[in-house]
Each structure stands twice: as C-alpha cells, then as structure tokens.
Design an enzyme around this catalytic site. Structure first.
Site, PDB file in Angstrom:
ATOM      1  N   TYR A 229      23.858  27.373  10.105  1.00  0.00           N
ATOM      2  CA  TYR A 229      22.460  27.246   9.711  1.00  0.00           C
ATOM      3  C   TYR A 229      22.438  26.365   8.458  1.00  0.00           C
ATOM      4  O   TYR A 229      23.000  26.728   7.428  1.00  0.00           O
ATOM      5  CB  TYR A 229      21.841  28.609   9.419  1.00  0.00           C
ATOM      6  CG  TYR A 229      21.584  29.436  10.656  1.00  0.00           C
ATOM      7  CD1 TYR A 229      20.329  29.446  11.267  1.00  0.00           C
ATOM      8  CD2 TYR A 229      22.592  30.208  11.229  1.00  0.00           C
ATOM      9  CE1 TYR A 229      20.089  30.203  12.399  1.00  0.00           C
ATOM     10  CE2 TYR A 229      22.368  30.963  12.366  1.00  0.00           C
ATOM     11  CZ  TYR A 229      21.112  30.961  12.950  1.00  0.00           C
ATOM     12  OH  TYR A 229      20.883  31.706  14.088  1.00  0.00           O
ATOM     13  N   HIS A 261      20.243  23.565  18.127  1.00  0.00           N
ATOM     14  CA  HIS A 261      19.758  24.712  18.891  1.00  0.00           C
ATOM     15  C   HIS A 261      18.320  25.067  18.549  1.00  0.00           C
ATOM     16  O   HIS A 261      17.493  25.270  19.431  1.00  0.00           O
ATOM     17  CB  HIS A 261      20.664  25.918  18.643  1.00  0.00           C
ATOM     18  CG  HIS A 261      20.429  27.042  19.598  1.00  0.00           C
ATOM     19  ND1 HIS A 261      19.534  28.049  19.366  1.00  0.00           N
ATOM     20  CD2 HIS A 261      20.982  27.294  20.810  1.00  0.00           C
ATOM     21  CE1 HIS A 261      19.537  28.894  20.383  1.00  0.00           C
ATOM     22  NE2 HIS A 261      20.409  28.453  21.265  1.00  0.00           N
ATOM     23  N   HIS A 262      18.006  25.195  17.271  1.00  0.00           N
ATOM     24  CA  HIS A 262      16.605  25.367  16.882  1.00  0.00           C
ATOM     25  C   HIS A 262      16.390  24.882  15.456  1.00  0.00           C
ATOM     26  O   HIS A 262      17.344  24.741  14.677  1.00  0.00           O
ATOM     27  CB  HIS A 262      16.112  26.805  17.086  1.00  0.00           C
ATOM     28  CG  HIS A 262      16.648  27.814  16.121  1.00  0.00           C
ATOM     29  ND1 HIS A 262      17.606  28.740  16.451  1.00  0.00           N
ATOM     30  CD2 HIS A 262      16.335  28.080  14.827  1.00  0.00           C
ATOM     31  CE1 HIS A 262      17.869  29.507  15.418  1.00  0.00           C
ATOM     32  NE2 HIS A 262      17.106  29.133  14.416  1.00  0.00           N
ATOM     33  N   HIS A 332      19.608  24.967  13.034  1.00  0.00           N
ATOM     34  CA  HIS A 332      20.695  25.766  13.595  1.00  0.00           C
ATOM     35  C   HIS A 332      21.518  24.864  14.520  1.00  0.00           C
ATOM     36  O   HIS A 332      21.025  24.377  15.538  1.00  0.00           O
ATOM     37  CB  HIS A 332      20.123  26.954  14.384  1.00  0.00           C
ATOM     38  CG  HIS A 332      21.152  27.722  15.156  1.00  0.00           C
ATOM     39  ND1 HIS A 332      20.830  28.551  16.201  1.00  0.00           N
ATOM     40  CD2 HIS A 332      22.506  27.801  15.033  1.00  0.00           C
ATOM     41  CE1 HIS A 332      21.933  29.091  16.697  1.00  0.00           C
ATOM     42  NE2 HIS A 332      22.960  28.641  16.000  1.00  0.00           N
ATOM     43  N   HIS A 411      10.791  38.146  15.678  1.00  0.00           N
ATOM     44  CA  HIS A 411      11.958  37.955  14.812  1.00  0.00           C
ATOM     45  C   HIS A 411      12.671  39.273  14.552  1.00  0.00           C
ATOM     46  O   HIS A 411      12.069  40.258  14.145  1.00  0.00           O
ATOM     47  CB  HIS A 411      11.514  37.362  13.474  1.00  0.00           C
ATOM     48  CG  HIS A 411      12.636  37.113  12.514  1.00  0.00           C
ATOM     49  ND1 HIS A 411      13.486  36.027  12.617  1.00  0.00           N
ATOM     50  CD2 HIS A 411      13.063  37.819  11.435  1.00  0.00           C
ATOM     51  CE1 HIS A 411      14.377  36.078  11.637  1.00  0.00           C
ATOM     52  NE2 HIS A 411      14.146  37.151  10.914  1.00  0.00           N
ATOM     53  N   HIS A 413      17.119  40.385  13.395  1.00  0.00           N
ATOM     54  CA  HIS A 413      18.441  39.834  13.106  1.00  0.00           C
ATOM     55  C   HIS A 413      19.386  40.158  14.267  1.00  0.00           C
ATOM     56  O   HIS A 413      18.943  40.268  15.408  1.00  0.00           O
ATOM     57  CB  HIS A 413      18.934  40.338  11.761  1.00  0.00           C
ATOM     58  CG  HIS A 413      18.234  39.678  10.599  1.00  0.00           C
ATOM     59  ND1 HIS A 413      18.397  40.060   9.284  1.00  0.00           N
ATOM     60  CD2 HIS A 413      17.360  38.639  10.564  1.00  0.00           C
ATOM     61  CE1 HIS A 413      17.660  39.295   8.495  1.00  0.00           C
ATOM     62  NE2 HIS A 413      17.025  38.434   9.253  1.00  0.00           N
ATOM     63  N   MET A 486      15.505  43.337  10.690  1.00  0.00           N
ATOM     64  CA  MET A 486      14.069  43.113  10.552  1.00  0.00           C
ATOM     65  C   MET A 486      13.403  43.425  11.882  1.00  0.00           C
ATOM     66  O   MET A 486      14.055  43.447  12.926  1.00  0.00           O
ATOM     67  CB  MET A 486      13.764  41.659  10.163  1.00  0.00           C
ATOM     68  CG  MET A 486      14.235  41.250   8.788  1.00  0.00           C
ATOM     69  SD  MET A 486      13.733  39.548   8.410  1.00  0.00           S
ATOM     70  CE  MET A 486      14.257  39.426   6.685  1.00  0.00           C
TER      71      MET A 486
END
Length: 614
Positions: A229, A261-262, A332, A411, A413, A486
């Site tokens: 990241y 990837h994003h 990412h 979202h 983790h 999260m």
C-alpha cells in the site's frame, strides 16, 4: 494445420461420447478451437473486463442480463496449451469450488461444468449450468464464450449475487486423459476479485466546462513483494475555490493493469494547516502520524470498476473555505510474482466543474466507532458485530425530506467476511442499502446502488459485519491498525447534511460488567481495574466457548453509546449514552430463490450469442 468448422465425422464422433448431462465439445487440438455458431462476440458486447493473471495472459470480459438472470463470460487466453479452469468459490478456495473446465487429452479438447471436492479433485456436474456458446482462435489468442445463470439450485454450484465474487483460474500445462485425473490443488493457479453484477445505470452527460485533475503516484518503484500500500501526499493549488467533482476514473500505467489492484484519494482534515509531504509505503514507521487524519474519501477505484459518475444534479465539493488543500493518494499494488524495477504513475483522474450543481454530495460513516471496546474473540468461524445509526440521531439531523443514498463503500480489515447495512422504520426492516456476503478487505470500491435509497428522519441504519478469526490465537480489538478491526459503511448521498458520523459502540459500563462476570466464573484473574486499558483487559480473558458466547450476548442486547457527530467530530446536542438498541419486530422477506425447471437446468445444445461487429 487446418482451420474452419468441424467436419461431419468429427460431429458424429462427438455425438457418440456425449453423456446426457455433460456437454462435450470435440475440437482438433487446443489451439484449433473454432466457432460453434458463427464468430465470437467482439468486446463491445462485453462492457466489463479485468485481467485475471498478473502477466496479463488471461483476460475476462463479461456482461449481465438481469431479465434472464444470466452472466455471459468471454475469456481471452493468449497462450493456451492444454486447457483452462475457471470458476467461483466462497473466498477464492480451489477446493469445493464451482468451475468450468476446458481440457485436452492430447487428441481432442472438451468443455464442461464441474466441481472440486475437499481434496481438489474435479468431478463432472450432473447439471451442466456453464453453457459453452463459442470458441474462436484469433491472432490475439483463443476467445472462449459461455454463460451461467445467477441461480441454479444445484448444491454444488456457486450462487452469483450482489457484492464481491472470488474468481479462480488455472492453466493446464499438460494433457489429461480424463477430468477426474486433474487435481486442481497441484496446478499453477490464481485468484481475482470482481463485482460481477454491475448495476445498470445510465451514464450522465458531463458539463461543457468540465476540467480534469490527475492525482498520480510520482514514478513509484513498485516494491518486489506481493502486497504494497503506497501513500503519497499532494495538494491543491493555493486559493483553489469550491468546485464539484462530477466524475472520476482510474489512470493506470500501461502494462500494470494486472498489478494495480485498487486506488483511493482522501482529503485531509481541515483542522491542520499543513500536512507533511510523504511518498512511501503506508505501513512504514517513517510515515508521519498526521497522515492518519487524511480519511475523507474523494474517490475510490478497484480493479474491474468502470468510471464513477455522480447523479446529474449532484457533485462532491472540494476546495474553498473549510476544505483542506492536502490530498492523500493510496495505491494498492498486488505483485505476486515479485517483479522488480517496475516504475508506476497510476492514480485517479478527477473531472470537476466550477459550475456548482444543485446538491452537494455528502459522505457519512455508518457502523462501529473505532474502539477496542468492540472485540472479536480468537478461533471464531463467524462472529458478528453491529453498529447503529439510531432513529434518534436521524430525527435530530436529517432534513424533513430525508436524504438519497446513491453509492456505498463497505470496509473492514483482514478478518471481515460479510458486511450489510439495512434501513429500519418503526421497528420494521424496509430496505437494504448494501450487502456483500463474500466481502474481501482486498477489494474495496465505491459501488453505485441499483437505485437511490431514501432515508427519512426517524429511520435507523444498522450495519453488521461478520468476522473469521480461526487463524488467530489472540483477541482482535477495534482500531485503526490493519490487525485491528473495523465495521464501516461510507455512504454517498445528497443533499449534504452536517451529520458526518453516525456510529455506536457498547456502553462502557456494561463492558465492565462483562469483565467482572468473566473474572467471577473463571479460575484466572482478569484485571477489571478502571485505569487498565480495555485492550489489556481483553488480552487477559481466558477465551473459550463460555467467554466468547457471553461477549456475543453482551453486544447483542446491551445499551450503546451513540456517536451522532458533526464533521468537527463534536456530537449533536442530546443524551447519547446508554441508548437502547433499535427493536426490530419485522425482518425483510427472504430473497426469491425460485429454481429453474429441470429442463432449464440442463442444456446439451450451445446457445448462440450474436456477434456485435463494430
């Protein structure tokens, strides 16, 4: 080597060996595949595409027919040897997966619907729901076209539904005399995640005075490791006035389509006049702490996503007073081959206009407050946590006509598995904002809803997440670290209100009662001292079925502390402590799972997919 359609003798030979529930297409050799009915569709009939493998030798194209409840797939195989396995599974496992298989025994090639068992052995499916439509060799490679219904009611098949779909693939490097001789666990294989069921949304027209701004990585050398990241701080020009973002799209460095990837772009908090310039890994110890306050989402893209458009009368404001000039780009990189020396300048292109639209878009956080008071015991297959935006908060903050949610970004983790947000009104569940039953923290994008969802004052928004901690020996607490957890839904809506965060956590007093109870019934001491951090108290809990079940009950029935907050992080006036949980007396009806008739389930004849030249 000859090309063209199969000969009559070939057709007769095939007819002798086709089982009643198995479509077998005989072909000369792997690279001599020809069209069964005319030519394969051109790419224009497949609006969505994504590379499957990091080298880019496999590319998936697809389209969705909602009236027929069918997905059409087209795979370009640039270097076919002896076959391909392509399919779907719950989380990308190759065992107990639902697959379509193209394979060769060295003389002929076959296509069929199959499934893999717990050992990875393949078996012919009694219901052939993957239906081959055409196969055509071109200078680019082999185009394989087939389709599959969303729902087959075959227990061995994957249910294609909204949210993330884990696609699996493998290329066969040698011939196999039969399908049962293939052990999928021993092959060189890969995984890709996509949202197959894209919403059918009309693309709005961009304004004549639209401008563009590229937020790009500054010639980053991609680290030669599987996952990175990368964070980069940039800033808007001085005295940049208020504008509306009306659309954005990815800018991917050529050749890196299978590695990027994003991408996300965040705006930093207006509470800080300056943000340190940083260009490096997001998990580096050298990353300035102030970058943690750059969390306001401006744009988010994930592999396979199309450009994101705001509704015609809506724009996301940035620039001007009470708006930070500093932006954080996060990219990412997924580099499983650990390639070295790749220079990347990927990012997001923002389309914005100085002609402000009727409505400012707002972004609101729903779910759980980032606090260690919300914890997940170790060794849990599925543990659920729920965050609430209560009727009291929406009644206090929303306009009388309510708000319209048009997009959502879920979202969690690393241990998150499912995420759902529902709307409740007067004790009844009345709608779903977003749901992902196969959620992956490695595939997070802002997703347009099929149609806007309206929320009125007095409605409750309930966000639930399930987690799997079977590979963890210690408790997982809520927090900002990637190893913490999260449960969040960032909803995109209009018109913008002052409410920016509507989340909850368990009442602290009831959590203290939990620690006291555990201490009383266990032989081990659990520190319940008020001055001891909650995380330390959780770490001392002797985790077993009793302590886990009691914690689960605590979260399910105890009062909550509500955070009904403005963008300044200050709560709206009111009493928000020890609030009762919303009472749900009527749940939403279950989704329609009507099964096709047996005749519809089995098809021995490939179906023509019209070619769209253009």
């Amino acid at each position: 080597m000859a090309t063209g359609k199969l000969s009559c003798s070939s057709h007769l030979q095939i007819r002798k060996v086709v089982p009643i529930y198995f479509t077998m297409i005989g072909l000369f050799l792997a690279l001599l595949m020809v069209s069964l009915h005319g030519t394969a569709p051109v790419d224009s009939s497949f609006p969505y595409s994504v590379p499957l493998d990091p080298q880019g030798s496999l590319r998936l194209f697809w389209n969705v027919s909602y009236p027929e409840k069918v997905v059409h797939f087209q795979i370009l195989i640039k270097d076919l040897k002896f076959g391909l396995i392509f399919g779907m599974s719950d989380r990308g496992e190759f065992e107990e997966a639902d697959v379509a298989v193209l394979w060769s025994d060295g003389l002929s090639s076959f296509f069929g619907d199959a499934w893999s068992d717990k050992e990875g052995r393949l078996h012919i499916d009694s219901h052939q729901d993957y239906q081959l439509l055409s196969a055509r060799q071109t200078p680019e490679g082999l185009y394989l076209v087939f389709k599959r219904p969303f729902t087959t009611c075959d227990p061995k098949d994957y249910l294609i539904e909204e949210g993330t779909v884990h696609l699996i693939y493998a290329l066969l490097e040698k011939p196999f005399h039969s399908l049962s001789a293939i052990n999928i666990s021993t092959l060189h294989r890969g995984l890709q995640r996509v949202q197959l069921l894209k919403p059918e949304i009309r693309v709005p027209r961009l304004p004549d005075d639209v401008l563009t701004m590229d937020v790009l990585a500054p010639d980053v050398v991609i680290p030669n490791k599987e996952t990175t990241y990368w964070c980069y701080i940039t800033e808007l020009p001085q005295d940049f006035s208020k504008h509306h973002i009306v659309m954005y799209e990815p800018v991917i460095t050529k050749g890196h389509e299978a590695i990027v990837h994003h991408i996300e772009v965040f705006q930093c908090s207006e509470d800080y006049d300056t943000i340190p310039h940083y260009n490096g890994p997001c998990d580096s110890k050298m990353k300035p702490e102030r970058l943690n306050y750059c969390r306001h989402v401006l744009a988010a893209w994930a592999m396979g996503a199309k450009p994101f458009y705001y509704p015609q009368d809506v724009g996301l404001a940035f620039g001007g007073a009470r708006s930070s000039r500093f932006l954080r780009l996060e990219v990412h990189y997924h580099n499983p081959l650990q390639l070295k020396g790749l220079h990347d300048s990927s990012g997001i292109r923002l389309y914005y206009t100085p002609s402000l639209r009727k409505f400012d878009a707002g972004i609101m956080e729903l779910g759980l407050v980032y606090t260690p008071m919300m914890a997940i015991p170790p060794q849990q297959k599925s543990f659920q946590l729920t965050g609430y935006c209560t009727d009291k908060c929406t009644k206090t903050t929303l306009p009388s006509d309510g708000i319209h949610i048009f997009a959502s970004q879920l979202h969690t983790h690393l241990t998150g598995r499912t995420v759902t947000t529902i709307i409740a009104r007067d004790g009844k569940e009345v709608g779903v904002v977003n749901v992902d039953k196969h959620f992956s923290p490695h595939f997070q994008e802002i997703r347009m809803l099929k149609k806007p969802v309206q929320v009125f004052p007095g409605d409750s928004l309930i966000t639930s997440c399930s987690y799997n901690t079977e590979d963890r020996s210690q408790v997982t607490v809520g927090g900002f670290s990637i190893t913490d957890e999260m449960c969040v839904n960032y909803i995109h809506y209009y018109p913008r209100t002052e409410l920016e965060l509507c989340k909850s956590h368990v009442d602290p007093g009831y959590l203290r009662k939990y620690f006291n109870l555990v201490n009383r019934f266990s032989g081990d001491e659990v520190c319940t001292c008020p001055q001891t951090a909650v995380t330390e108290q959780f770490n001392e809990v002797p985790w077993n079925s009793f302590t886990s079940d009691v914690l689960n009950s605590l979260y399910a029935y105890s009062p909550i502390s509500m955070h009904c907050n403005r963008s300044s992080a200050v709560r709206f006036p009111g009493d928000w402590e020890r609030q009762p949980l919303p009472k749900i007396t009527q749940a939403l009806p279950l989704a329609d799972t009507t099964c096709p008739t047996p005749k519809e389930l089995v098809s021995l004849t490939p179906v023509l997919l019209e070619d769209h030249e253009g």
